[in-house]
Design a protein around this motif. Structure first.
Motif, short mmCIF file in Angstrom:
data_model
loop_
_atom_site.label_atom_id
_atom_site.label_comp_id
_atom_site.label_asym_id
_atom_site.label_seq_id
_atom_site.Cartn_x
_atom_site.Cartn_y
_atom_site.Cartn_z
N ALA A 37 0.81 -1.34 0.07
CA ALA A 37 -0.15 -0.12 -0.14
C ALA A 37 0.76 1.23 0.13
O ALA A 37 0.59 2.19 -0.70
CB ALA A 37 -0.80 -0.04 1.12
N GLU A 38 1.88 1.15 0.60
CA GLU A 38 2.85 2.45 0.86
C GLU A 38 3.55 2.59 -0.49
O GLU A 38 3.67 3.67 -0.89
CB GLU A 38 3.89 2.27 2.08
N THR A 41 1.04 4.12 -2.98
CA THR A 41 1.00 5.53 -2.63
C THR A 41 2.24 6.43 -2.93
O THR A 41 2.02 7.46 -3.40
CB THR A 41 0.58 5.78 -0.84
N GLU A 42 3.33 5.85 -2.50
CA GLU A 42 4.47 6.77 -2.85
C GLU A 42 4.65 7.01 -4.53
O GLU A 42 4.88 8.14 -4.75
CB GLU A 42 5.81 6.11 -2.34
N GLU A 45 2.60 9.43 -5.93
CA GLU A 45 3.07 11.03 -5.62
C GLU A 45 3.98 11.53 -6.43
O GLU A 45 4.45 12.67 -6.28
CB GLU A 45 3.32 10.92 -3.94
N SER A 89 -6.17 -1.20 3.11
CA SER A 89 -5.18 -0.12 2.71
C SER A 89 -4.70 -0.35 1.36
O SER A 89 -4.37 0.71 0.61
CB SER A 89 -4.03 -0.19 3.68
N ASN A 92 -7.62 0.67 -1.02
CA ASN A 92 -7.71 2.35 -0.96
C ASN A 92 -6.67 2.90 -1.45
O ASN A 92 -6.75 3.88 -2.09
CB ASN A 92 -7.67 2.63 0.55
N ALA A 93 -5.36 2.32 -1.44
CA ALA A 93 -4.32 2.89 -2.12
C ALA A 93 -4.51 2.99 -3.52
O ALA A 93 -4.07 4.05 -4.30
CB ALA A 93 -2.93 2.21 -1.70
N GLN A 96 -7.11 5.46 -4.61
CA GLN A 96 -6.86 6.95 -4.39
C GLN A 96 -5.72 7.41 -5.08
O GLN A 96 -5.24 8.45 -5.26
CB GLN A 96 -6.48 7.08 -2.94
N CYS A 97 -4.77 6.22 -5.80
CA CYS A 97 -3.52 6.73 -6.51
C CYS A 97 -4.10 7.64 -7.77
O CYS A 97 -5.02 7.08 -8.24
CB CYS A 97 -2.99 5.45 -6.92
#
Length: 254
Positions: A37-38, A41-42, A45, A89, A92-93, A96-97
């Motif tokens: 998940a991290e 997300t990263e 970004e 997570s 959701n990641a 939301q990405c």
């Protein structure tokens, strides 16, 4: 071959690649779920990443879902909910990405793996990529992955997967019901198509793709709360004697 799982990321020509691996059928223990998940997300970004490929390593299973060893180690409702929030997570990641996510499915996938395939914005697969939601057989039900699978397949096909928890549905069934955009007879052809689509998207307008992503996921703003509620249900049920007996019997017979 590492004893534990790992997540690897790479970025080339505006294409971000995220690859997960675990020696037990690319299963996803709790720490790996949070790392995955991290990583998503990263990657999202980074302004110079225009599209993301999400895949697992090897020619075998795409994802064996939850780790049975970890499920058996859960001793409280709080631990159970925390574990299933790992799958929440990841979903959701992916939701939301801001980037479109291509998911490459090279083999069979179960449970949480079906959720990941469903949360892809465009999922391509090998003809061996049969799918199964086995959660009901375990006594927990596909509660966390349910919203992603139902969104992609529709209620009827999701019901078929969720209720017939002991059966595999082949890749053609998954393609016909909208889980896979296309399927390929060889993994070389699968890789060729995944990479060609990624290169094509990498040259498109990032702003237009971000707006498309928002449109595709319209109506899912409540998923933070919804998936936490679903994780709580699974966290409670995983403590049942039924689930523990099922996993114990499965491990003894395998």
């Amino acid at each position: 071959m590492p004893r534990t799982g790992e997540i690897q990321t790479a970025i080339t020509n505006h294409i971000g690649t995220i690859e997960f691996y675990h020696p037990k059928g690319n299963s996803l223990p709790g720490p790996m779920l949070r790392d995955l998940a991290e990583s998503i997300t990263e990657m999202g970004e980074k302004s110079y990443v225009h599209v993301i490929i999400l895949q697992s390593r090897g020619d075998g299973a795409f994802c064996a879902g939850a780790s049975f060893d970890e499920l058996m180690a859960i001793e409280s409702y709080e631990e159970g909910k925390y574990f299933f929030m790992g799958f929440a997570s990841v979903l959701n990641a992916m939701r939301q990405c801001p980037n479109l996510i291509i998911v490459r499915v090279q083999g069979k996938t179960v449970g949480g793996g079906v959720g990941i395939a469903s949360a892809g914005d465009y999922t391509l697969a090998h003809t061996s990529a049969a799918v199964k939601l086995s959660e009901l057989a375990l006594g927990i039900g596909p509660f966390v992955v349910g919203p992603a699978v139902e969104r992609k397949l529709g209620t009827s096909a999701f019901s078929a997967l969720a209720v017939d928890a002991g059966s595999w549905n082949d890749a053609e069934w998954a393609r016909e019901n909208g889980l896979f955009a296309n399927i390929f007879k060889t993994r070389e052809q699968l890789d060729k198509e995944v990479n060609a689509l990624a290169r094509q998207l990498s040259g498109y307008s990032p702003d237009a793709m971000r707006e498309l992503k928002k449109m595709l996921w319209k109506g899912t703003d409540d998923w933070d709360q919804l998936l936490e509620e679903r994780a709580a249900i699974s966290g409670r049920l995983v403590l049942s004697d039924f689930t523990r007996d099922f996993i114990r019997d499965f491990r003894n017979s395998s």
